[in-house]
Design a protein around this motif. Structure first.
Motif, PDB file in Angstrom:
ATOM      1  N   GLY A  94       0.485  -1.604  -0.161  1.00 24.26           N
ATOM      2  CA  GLY A  94      -0.019  -0.322  -0.451  1.00 24.26           C
ATOM      3  C   GLY A  94       0.667   1.389  -0.514  1.00 24.26           C
ATOM      4  N   ILE A  95      -0.219   2.353   0.015  1.00 25.25           N
ATOM      5  CA  ILE A  95       1.477   2.957  -0.487  1.00 25.25           C
ATOM      6  C   ILE A  95       0.078   4.816   0.257  1.00 25.25           C
ATOM      7  CG2 ILE A  95       2.182   3.685  -3.005  1.00 25.25           C
ATOM      8  CD1 ILE A  95      -0.078   5.300  -4.037  1.00 25.25           C
ATOM      9  N   TYR A  96       0.672   5.680   1.191  1.00 27.94           N
ATOM     10  CA  TYR A  96       0.032   7.023   1.592  1.00 27.94           C
ATOM     11  C   TYR A  96       0.960   7.906   1.734  1.00 27.94           C
ATOM     12  CZ  TYR A  96       2.401   5.863   6.315  1.00 27.94           C
ATOM     13  OH  TYR A  96       3.622   5.825   6.923  1.00 27.94           O
ATOM     14  N   SER A  97       0.446   8.409   1.182  1.00 24.91           N
ATOM     15  CA  SER A  97       0.460  10.100   1.190  1.00 24.91           C
ATOM     16  C   SER A  97       0.873  11.219   2.876  1.00 24.91           C
ATOM     17  CB  SER A  97      -0.093  11.839   0.877  1.00 24.91           C
ATOM     18  OG  SER A  97      -1.591  12.063   0.774  1.00 24.91           O
ATOM     19  N   LYS A  98       1.166  10.453   3.762  1.00 22.59           N
ATOM     20  CA  LYS A  98       1.355  11.376   4.882  1.00 22.59           C
ATOM     21  C   LYS A  98       2.337  11.934   5.147  1.00 22.59           C
ATOM     22  CE  LYS A  98       1.717   9.632   9.475  1.00 22.59           C
ATOM     23  NZ  LYS A  98       1.859   8.249  10.518  1.00 22.59           N
ATOM     24  N   GLY A  99       2.788  13.519   5.958  1.00 15.97           N
ATOM     25  CA  GLY A  99       3.833  13.730   4.961  1.00 15.97           C
ATOM     26  C   GLY A  99       3.779  14.476   4.232  1.00 15.97           C
ATOM     27  N   LYS A 100       3.089  14.113   3.406  1.00 18.43           N
ATOM     28  CA  LYS A 100       4.186  14.094   1.701  1.00 18.43           C
ATOM     29  C   LYS A 100       2.873  14.935   0.620  1.00 18.43           C
ATOM     30  CE  LYS A 100       7.493  11.441   1.281  1.00 18.43           C
ATOM     31  NZ  LYS A 100       8.181  10.308   0.349  1.00 18.43           N
ATOM     32  N   PHE A 101       1.883  14.800   1.259  1.00 17.82           N
ATOM     33  CA  PHE A 101       0.670  15.722   0.822  1.00 17.82           C
ATOM     34  C   PHE A 101      -0.512  15.909   1.499  1.00 17.82           C
ATOM     35  CE2 PHE A 101      -3.254  15.324  -1.873  1.00 17.82           C
ATOM     36  CZ  PHE A 101      -3.650  16.879  -2.189  1.00 17.82           C
ATOM     37  N   ALA A 102      -1.369  16.449   2.162  1.00 22.04           N
ATOM     38  CA  ALA A 102      -2.634  16.771   2.557  1.00 22.04           C
ATOM     39  C   ALA A 102      -3.491  17.838   2.709  1.00 22.04           C
ATOM     40  CB  ALA A 102      -2.713  16.427   4.654  1.00 22.04           C
ATOM     41  N   PHE A 103      -4.798  16.870   2.457  1.00 24.96           N
ATOM     42  CA  PHE A 103      -5.662  18.953   2.124  1.00 24.96           C
ATOM     43  C   PHE A 103      -7.054  18.759   3.336  1.00 24.96           C
ATOM     44  CE2 PHE A 103      -7.249  14.920  -0.003  1.00 24.96           C
ATOM     45  CZ  PHE A 103      -8.851  14.725   0.260  1.00 24.96           C
ATOM     46  N   GLN A 104      -7.584  19.824   2.912  1.00 24.50           N
ATOM     47  CA  GLN A 104      -8.499  19.884   4.359  1.00 24.50           C
ATOM     48  C   GLN A 104      -9.212  20.632   3.038  1.00 24.50           C
ATOM     49  OE1 GLN A 104      -8.530  23.671   6.599  1.00 24.50           O
ATOM     50  NE2 GLN A 104      -9.777  22.682   7.506  1.00 24.50           N
ATOM     51  N   TYR A 105     -10.333  19.966   2.782  1.00 21.36           N
ATOM     52  CA  TYR A 105     -12.433  19.965   1.788  1.00 21.36           C
ATOM     53  C   TYR A 105     -11.638  20.097   0.251  1.00 21.36           C
ATOM     54  CZ  TYR A 105     -13.489  22.524   6.100  1.00 21.36           C
ATOM     55  OH  TYR A 105     -13.982  22.974   7.905  1.00 21.36           O
ATOM     56  N   GLY A 106     -12.984  19.346  -0.486  1.00 22.04           N
ATOM     57  CA  GLY A 106     -12.157  19.675  -1.714  1.00 22.04           C
ATOM     58  C   GLY A 106     -12.564  18.446  -2.669  1.00 22.04           C
ATOM     59  N   MET A 107     -12.056  17.865  -3.675  1.00 18.21           N
ATOM     60  CA  MET A 107     -12.579  16.544  -4.094  1.00 18.21           C
ATOM     61  C   MET A 107     -11.260  15.619  -4.294  1.00 18.21           C
ATOM     62  SD  MET A 107     -14.793  16.529  -7.657  1.00 18.21           S
ATOM     63  CE  MET A 107     -13.512  16.711  -8.757  1.00 18.21           C
ATOM     64  N   VAL A 108     -12.089  14.471  -4.379  1.00 22.05           N
ATOM     65  CA  VAL A 108      -9.856  14.153  -4.752  1.00 22.05           C
ATOM     66  C   VAL A 108     -11.289  12.056  -5.480  1.00 22.05           C
ATOM     67  CG1 VAL A 108     -11.296  12.214  -2.370  1.00 22.05           C
ATOM     68  CG2 VAL A 108      -8.695  12.378  -3.811  1.00 22.05           C
ATOM     69  N   GLU A 109     -10.836  12.005  -6.227  1.00 22.44           N
ATOM     70  CA  GLU A 109     -11.089  10.680  -7.450  1.00 22.44           C
ATOM     71  C   GLU A 109     -10.064   9.956  -8.328  1.00 22.44           C
ATOM     72  OE1 GLU A 109     -14.523  12.727 -10.229  1.00 22.44           O
ATOM     73  OE2 GLU A 109     -13.237  12.777 -10.422  1.00 22.44           O
ATOM     74  N   ILE A 110      -9.955   8.569  -7.372  1.00 23.91           N
ATOM     75  CA  ILE A 110      -9.036   7.679  -7.589  1.00 23.91           C
ATOM     76  C   ILE A 110      -9.528   6.973  -8.288  1.00 23.91           C
ATOM     77  CG2 ILE A 110      -7.906   5.772  -6.854  1.00 23.91           C
ATOM     78  CD1 ILE A 110      -9.667   8.430  -4.822  1.00 23.91           C
ATOM     79  N   ARG A 111      -8.928   6.267 -10.145  1.00 22.87           N
ATOM     80  CA  ARG A 111      -9.280   5.525 -11.192  1.00 22.87           C
ATOM     81  C   ARG A 111      -8.741   4.583 -10.145  1.00 22.87           C
ATOM     82  NH1 ARG A 111      -8.610   4.222 -16.515  1.00 22.87           N
ATOM     83  NH2 ARG A 111     -10.835   3.035 -17.592  1.00 22.87           N
ATOM     84  N   ALA A 112      -9.538   3.495 -10.455  1.00 24.29           N
ATOM     85  CA  ALA A 112      -8.885   1.827  -9.742  1.00 24.29           C
ATOM     86  C   ALA A 112      -9.409   0.560 -10.304  1.00 24.29           C
ATOM     87  CB  ALA A 112      -8.941   1.667  -8.304  1.00 24.29           C
ATOM     88  N   ARG A 113      -9.197   0.073 -10.794  1.00 25.96           N
ATOM     89  CA  ARG A 113      -9.738  -2.393 -11.092  1.00 25.96           C
ATOM     90  C   ARG A 113      -9.694  -2.808  -9.547  1.00 25.96           C
ATOM     91  NH1 ARG A 113      -8.680  -6.535 -14.092  1.00 25.96           N
ATOM     92  NH2 ARG A 113      -6.739  -5.684 -14.394  1.00 25.96           N
ATOM     93  N   LEU A 114     -10.650  -3.276  -9.132  1.00 27.36           N
ATOM     94  CA  LEU A 114     -10.284  -4.565  -7.863  1.00 27.36           C
ATOM     95  C   LEU A 114     -10.113  -5.787  -8.680  1.00 27.36           C
ATOM     96  CD1 LEU A 114     -13.076  -2.509  -5.339  1.00 27.36           C
ATOM     97  CD2 LEU A 114     -10.241  -1.614  -6.318  1.00 27.36           C
ATOM     98  N   GLU A 115      -9.063  -6.150  -8.234  1.00 20.61           N
ATOM     99  CA  GLU A 115      -9.624  -8.139  -8.363  1.00 20.61           C
ATOM    100  C   GLU A 115     -10.364  -8.625  -6.686  1.00 20.61           C
ATOM    101  OE1 GLU A 115      -5.733  -8.173 -11.736  1.00 20.61           O
ATOM    102  OE2 GLU A 115      -5.309  -9.431  -9.404  1.00 20.61           O
ATOM    103  N   SER A 116     -10.925  -9.183  -7.017  1.00 22.37           N
ATOM    104  CA  SER A 116     -11.546 -10.455  -5.933  1.00 22.37           C
ATOM    105  C   SER A 116     -11.035 -11.205  -5.743  1.00 22.37           C
ATOM    106  CB  SER A 116     -12.301 -10.932  -6.821  1.00 22.37           C
ATOM    107  OG  SER A 116     -13.957  -9.588  -6.621  1.00 22.37           O
TER     108      SER A 116
END
Length: 279
Positions: free
Chosen positions: A113-135
């Motif tokens: 997994g990845i996270y943006s902790k300490g590098k990018f954070a935001f207060q209010y706005g819109m986030v979109e992530i295009r992804a495909r999930l395997e099962s």
């Protein structure tokens, strides 16, 4: 102040501070890695402020960190093993797999997994992530957010925003908020803190939220699916969502909610096309 000597450098610095404070509302105020939305901006058109299209040959470490292992259900199998993540043709692959060598690492499974902790954070706005999930049985991919700082204290007082969680072979996703109010005070229906949305597993989907000072609107492929509102007069812990949050994207395996992993159904992947944040 009377008697204070004239210092051009100090005056110039003061001017810069004043100009920064007088934001027009057309752009976002940026404080280091924290993107704070200008007051009143929620009523205007969205502007792209941060993105990753994963076109580089390696993970952009100015934006992301590989999530280290932790003791939570979701994080027990996290690793930086290169077999669990790769970038290829503009896509990021996060894999959950059987650990091929338990002599060096005793854990039966490995995940990334990845996270943006300490590098990018935001207060209010819109986030979109295009992804495909395997099962797979025991697969638990998630896209979610946590507070960048401990403004209100230790978890869960700062809240959690689960943009998307998927379990096993389900044809639905879960979209949820967690906080002291919902977890400790058990206020899960005042207002409802979680919703589900049907989707087509195995296809690319756009998971997102539109986050305002008074509500969080969950979305799937651009359509609103569930809203968690601020409730005036409720316990103060009901709305910790007034501070910058960072992003987490991870392919999890196993846990008390998703259930046991069936090794014969692995490996399993979450494939991320892009991440975009607007304010």
């Amino acid at each position: 102040m009377k008697g204070m000597p004239y210092k051009p450098a100090a005056v110039w610095l003061l001017c810069l501070v004043v100009l920064s404070a007088c934001n027009t509302g057309k752009v976002t105020v940026r404080k280091k890695h924290l993107y704070i939305q200008a007051a009143g901006r929620e009523n205007k058109s969205w502007q792209l402020v941060w993105e990753d299209n994963f076109n580089s040959p390696a993970l952009d470490t100015s934006k992301w960190t590989l999530i280290p292992p932790n003791n939570a259900d979701w994080g027990r199998h996290m690793t930086n093993d290169p077999r669990c993540y790769k970038l290829d043709s503009g896509k990021l692959y996060l894999r959950g797999m059987i650990n091929p060598d338990t002599s060096k690492d005793h854990r039966p499974f490995l995940t990334a997994g990845i996270y943006s902790k300490g590098k990018f954070a935001f207060q209010y706005g819109m986030v979109e992530i295009r992804a495909r999930l395997e099962s797979a049985r025991g697969a638990w991919p998630a896209i979610w957010m946590l507070a960048e700082t401990d403004k209100y204290g230790a978890y869960p007082k700062n809240g959690e925003i689960d943009i998307m969680e998927h379990l096993n072979y389900d044809s639905i996703i879960y979209q949820t908020t967690h906080s002291w109010y919902t977890l400790e005070l058990k206020q899960t229906n005042n207002p409802p803190h979680s919703g589900t949305a049907h989707f087509n597993p195995g296809e690319y989907n756009i998971f997102g939220i539109r986050w305002y000072p008074d509500k969080i609107v969950f979305c799937l492929n651009g359509k609103e699916t569930f809203t968690y509102p601020y409730v005036p007069g409720a316990d103060i812990t009901q709305w910790p969502y007034d501070q910058p949050f960072y992003l987490l994207i991870d392919q999890q395996l196993g846990g008390s909610w998703v259930g046991k992993v069936q090794p014969e159904t692995l490996p399993v992947q979450m494939i991320i096309d892009w991440v975009k944040v607007y304010q």
